[in-house]
Motif scaffolding. Structure first.
Motif, mmCIF file in Angstrom:
data_model
loop_
_atom_site.group_PDB
_atom_site.id
_atom_site.type_symbol
_atom_site.label_atom_id
_atom_site.label_comp_id
_atom_site.label_asym_id
_atom_site.label_seq_id
_atom_site.Cartn_x
_atom_site.Cartn_y
_atom_site.Cartn_z
ATOM 1 N N ILE A 156 0.850 -1.190 0.000
ATOM 2 C CA ILE A 156 0.000 0.000 0.000
ATOM 3 C C ILE A 156 0.885 1.240 0.000
ATOM 4 C CG2 ILE A 156 -1.680 1.335 1.325
ATOM 5 C CD1 ILE A 156 -2.868 -1.177 2.349
ATOM 6 N N ARG A 157 0.543 2.177 -0.878
ATOM 7 C CA ARG A 157 1.270 3.447 -0.956
ATOM 8 C C ARG A 157 2.778 3.233 -1.114
ATOM 9 N NH1 ARG A 157 -1.711 6.805 3.935
ATOM 10 N NH2 ARG A 157 -3.856 6.443 3.255
ATOM 11 N N GLY A 158 3.126 2.245 -1.913
ATOM 12 C CA GLY A 158 4.528 1.995 -2.188
ATOM 13 C C GLY A 158 5.268 1.252 -1.100
ATOM 14 N N GLN A 159 4.569 0.814 -0.048
ATOM 15 C CA GLN A 159 5.205 0.127 1.076
ATOM 16 C C GLN A 159 4.638 -1.282 1.227
ATOM 17 O OE1 GLN A 159 7.707 1.381 2.684
ATOM 18 N NE2 GLN A 159 7.609 3.507 1.998
ATOM 19 N N SER A 160 5.533 -2.228 1.481
ATOM 20 C CA SER A 160 5.104 -3.617 1.674
ATOM 21 C C SER A 160 4.947 -3.927 3.157
ATOM 22 C CB SER A 160 6.127 -4.571 1.051
ATOM 23 O OG SER A 160 6.182 -4.403 -0.346
ATOM 24 N N GLY A 161 4.202 -4.974 3.428
ATOM 25 C CA GLY A 161 4.005 -5.364 4.815
ATOM 26 C C GLY A 161 3.355 -6.720 4.931
ATOM 27 N N LEU A 162 3.208 -7.165 6.161
ATOM 28 C CA LEU A 162 2.531 -8.419 6.480
ATOM 29 C C LEU A 162 1.384 -8.102 7.422
ATOM 30 C CD1 LEU A 162 2.590 -11.607 6.367
ATOM 31 C CD2 LEU A 162 3.847 -11.473 8.533
ATOM 32 N N MET A 163 0.194 -8.587 7.107
ATOM 33 C CA MET A 163 -0.975 -8.360 7.949
ATOM 34 C C MET A 163 -1.477 -9.681 8.493
ATOM 35 S SD MET A 163 -4.730 -6.921 6.937
ATOM 36 C CE MET A 163 -5.184 -8.519 6.219
ATOM 37 N N ILE A 164 -1.815 -9.687 9.778
ATOM 38 C CA ILE A 164 -2.355 -10.874 10.434
ATOM 39 C C ILE A 164 -3.636 -10.471 11.155
ATOM 40 C CG2 ILE A 164 -1.916 -12.719 12.100
ATOM 41 C CD1 ILE A 164 1.150 -11.885 11.700
ATOM 42 N N CYS A 165 -4.726 -11.165 10.874
ATOM 43 C CA CYS A 165 -6.007 -10.900 11.538
ATOM 44 C C CYS A 165 -6.361 -12.098 12.413
ATOM 45 C CB CYS A 165 -7.106 -10.666 10.508
ATOM 46 S SG CYS A 165 -6.839 -9.221 9.461
ATOM 47 N N ARG A 166 -6.645 -11.825 13.673
ATOM 48 C CA ARG A 166 -7.010 -12.881 14.613
ATOM 49 C C ARG A 166 -8.357 -12.534 15.253
ATOM 50 N NH1 ARG A 166 -2.178 -15.771 15.813
ATOM 51 N NH2 ARG A 166 -3.387 -16.868 17.388
ATOM 52 N N PRO A 167 -9.352 -13.421 15.172
ATOM 53 C CA PRO A 167 -10.633 -13.163 15.835
ATOM 54 C C PRO A 167 -10.447 -12.964 17.336
ATOM 55 C CG PRO A 167 -10.838 -14.979 14.299
ATOM 56 C CD PRO A 167 -9.375 -14.672 14.399
ATOM 57 N N ARG A 168 -11.167 -12.014 17.883
ATOM 58 C CA ARG A 168 -11.108 -11.759 19.325
ATOM 59 C C ARG A 168 -11.930 -12.802 20.070
ATOM 60 N NH1 ARG A 168 -11.492 -5.413 20.647
ATOM 61 N NH2 ARG A 168 -10.947 -6.314 22.656
ATOM 62 N N THR A 169 -11.510 -13.103 21.281
ATOM 63 C CA THR A 169 -12.225 -14.085 22.093
ATOM 64 C C THR A 169 -13.147 -13.422 23.105
ATOM 65 O OG1 THR A 169 -10.355 -14.157 23.642
ATOM 66 C CG2 THR A 169 -10.380 -15.789 21.863
#
Length: 505
Positions: A251-264
């Motif tokens: 996004i916007r020229g920048q790379s990254g790693l995204m992790i989504c975890r459901p809340r308990t």
């Protein structure tokens, strides 16, 4: 407010009905505070309240957000959604920061309308001007980052677009009545290596990660969403476990790693953002909300669909079912075309070859231990490439090439949904099923309905309903404007009974 009367709002307020959370906000004249309908505070007298369709409208009329129920954390429900496609797109662009760096005339030009007409649409359907929406949204997002993220105040001031920490402190104190640090919850920073010995350690928060909490409107079936994404995870791009969804992003020229975890503890997600792309957290959070369909008013949708005797037992068996969205329009268009007339597993294999062959590799230190290696290629990465080497039929490779050429055109991916679909419909190899599926998941159209899908037809036949597309289209008129959710219920029902012949990607 087009569908809710003040009296209905007050009844919902008295009962603290969670189904109305995010659909309206209550401003109390005697305190100058506005709240969500689920706020635990004592219910004010009827004559002392005013109702607004959005938090931005309440703030524009001089009311301050409640520190107890936190309106900025409510499931997003812009009053414009579904009312006008141009305005819905305008709201989305403002949410993603279009007015942080540009003007209202710039936004109007991007939408293909005059700035005067844009202001009229905004005022009529949201109760505020575009500038008021942007300013209020900046304040609301800033407070959400303060309370629900582990960012420093300096980082939040920069990301939220305040320009300086001094201006940030002054503006928030003026809006909320206290300094930002007074209501910071403060997330604990996890120790760097304390979980390295666990198999899922790469998907847990690390010391330098940005962590943000996003709420979902209940009920929220996160297990069904993860199962859906797990079956379709593209090798090298995504990883899905029992309690996480992870992917590479750019996004916007920048790379990254995204992790989504459901809340308990409550419906919603913990979003972990790793790498330079953390600066785009506001855009990431907006995309996550669409990807996981966090803002769907499920009780209303379920009540409507359950009126059909055929769907009633299906809706009852699948509470909290969402329509999975997509991360990026272009990426999803590629995946949809790759998956035409083949199984989900075969589509995953082809998409994985595309990612490995033409995607950009991510730094090892960013994705170590995750199995994720590349971000999805951009249109310019794929233009002119010999896509038939992926193992595609020649006709399918040619269809991909035509779609890639269109998405490579400046502004094409940002067209409003109807225009984009009309443009794609002119291309050879793009048929009704692909267009409907793009609308359903790629564009988030709640009324999109691929009536010719074999899985849907098999499910309706098993339930004693129509078995051919023409009859199903006629029957589905009663499901409007939520036919996309009806489709998801039918797919889920078929999968539950192990009958589904998977035809979607």
């Amino acid at each position: 407010m087009d569908t809710l009367t003040d009296d209905l709002c007050y009844q919902a307020l008295k009962t603290r009905d969670a189904r109305f959370d995010g659909r309206f906000y209550t401003a109390v004249l005697t305190t100058g505070i506005f709240c969500r309908p689920i706020c635990p505070a004592v219910t004010p007298k009827r004559g002392n309240v005013r109702f607004y369709p959005s938090a931005e409208a309440a703030m524009a009329n001089g009311f301050r957000p409640c520190l107890r129920c936190r309106p900025e954390a409510a499931p997003g429900s812009p009053a414009a959604a579904g009312v006008h496609t141009t305005l819905a797109r305008a709201v989305r662009l403002v949410e993603e920061g279009a007015l942080d760096t540009g003007s209202v005339p710039d936004l109007a030009e991007r939408l293909g309308i005059t700035d005067r007409y844009l202001r009229q649409l905004y005022k009529r359907h949201t109760g505020v001007t575009p500038q008021q929406h942007a300013q209020a949204r900046r304040l609301l997002r800033a407070r959400q980052l303060i309370v629900d993220s582990n960012l420093s105040m300096t980082e939040i001031a920069d990301i939220a677009g305040f320009g300086s920490l001094r201006r940030f402190n002054h503006t928030l104190k003026q809006a909320y009545g206290d300094a930002p640090t007074a209501y910071r919850r403060g997330l604990r920073q996890p120790a760097g290596n304390t979980t390295r010995h666990r198999p899922d350690a790469p998907f847990k928060p690390a010391r330098d990660d940005l962590v943000l909490f996003l709420q979902a409107r209940p009920p929220f079936d996160s297990d069904a969403l993860l199962a859906f994404f797990r079956a379709r995870a593209v090798p090298g791009l995504e990883a899905v476990g029992e309690d996480y969804y992870a992917r590479a992003l750019h996004i916007r020229g920048q790379s990254g790693l995204m992790i989504c975890r459901p809340r308990t503890d409550q419906p919603g997600l913990q979003v972990i953002l790793r790498g330079p792309a953390r600066q785009a957290i506001l855009e990431v959070s907006a995309r996550v909300r669409r990807l996981f369909d966090l803002d769907a008013d499920l009780p209303t949708i379920a009540d409507h669909l359950a009126r059909d005797p055929m769907l009633h037992p299906v809706v009852t068996r699948h509470p909290g079912l969402r329509v999975p969205g997509c991360w990026d329009r272009f990426e999803f268009a590629m995946r949809a075309i790759l998956g035409q007339q083949i199984s989900v597993a075969a589509a995953r294999t082809l998409a994985g070859r595309m990612v490995a062959g033409y995607g950009v590799a991510l730094p090892e230190e960013l994705v170590e231990g995750t199995g994720i290696t590349h971000r999805f290629p951009e249109p310019e990465d794929l233009a002119g490439q010999p896509l038939s080497t992926l193992g595609l039929p020649r006709s399918r490779a040619e269809t991909l090439a035509r779609v890639i050429t269109r998405f490579a055109e400046p502004g094409f991916a940002e067209l409003d949904g109807n225009t984009l679909l009309e443009q794609l419909a002119t291309l050879r190899g793009i048929g009704p099923w692909t267009l409907n599926y793009l609308a359903l998941r790629g564009l988030g159209d709640p009324d999109a309905f691929p009536a010719s899908d074999l899985g849907i037809l098999k499910a309706t036949a098993q339930l004693g309903g129509p078995a051919d597309p023409k009859s199903l289209i006629h029957h589905a008129e009663r499901w409007r404007p939520w036919r996309a959710y009806a489709a998801q219920y039918l797919w889920a029902e078929l999968a539950t009974h192990s009958l589904r012949q998977e035809t979607t990607v």
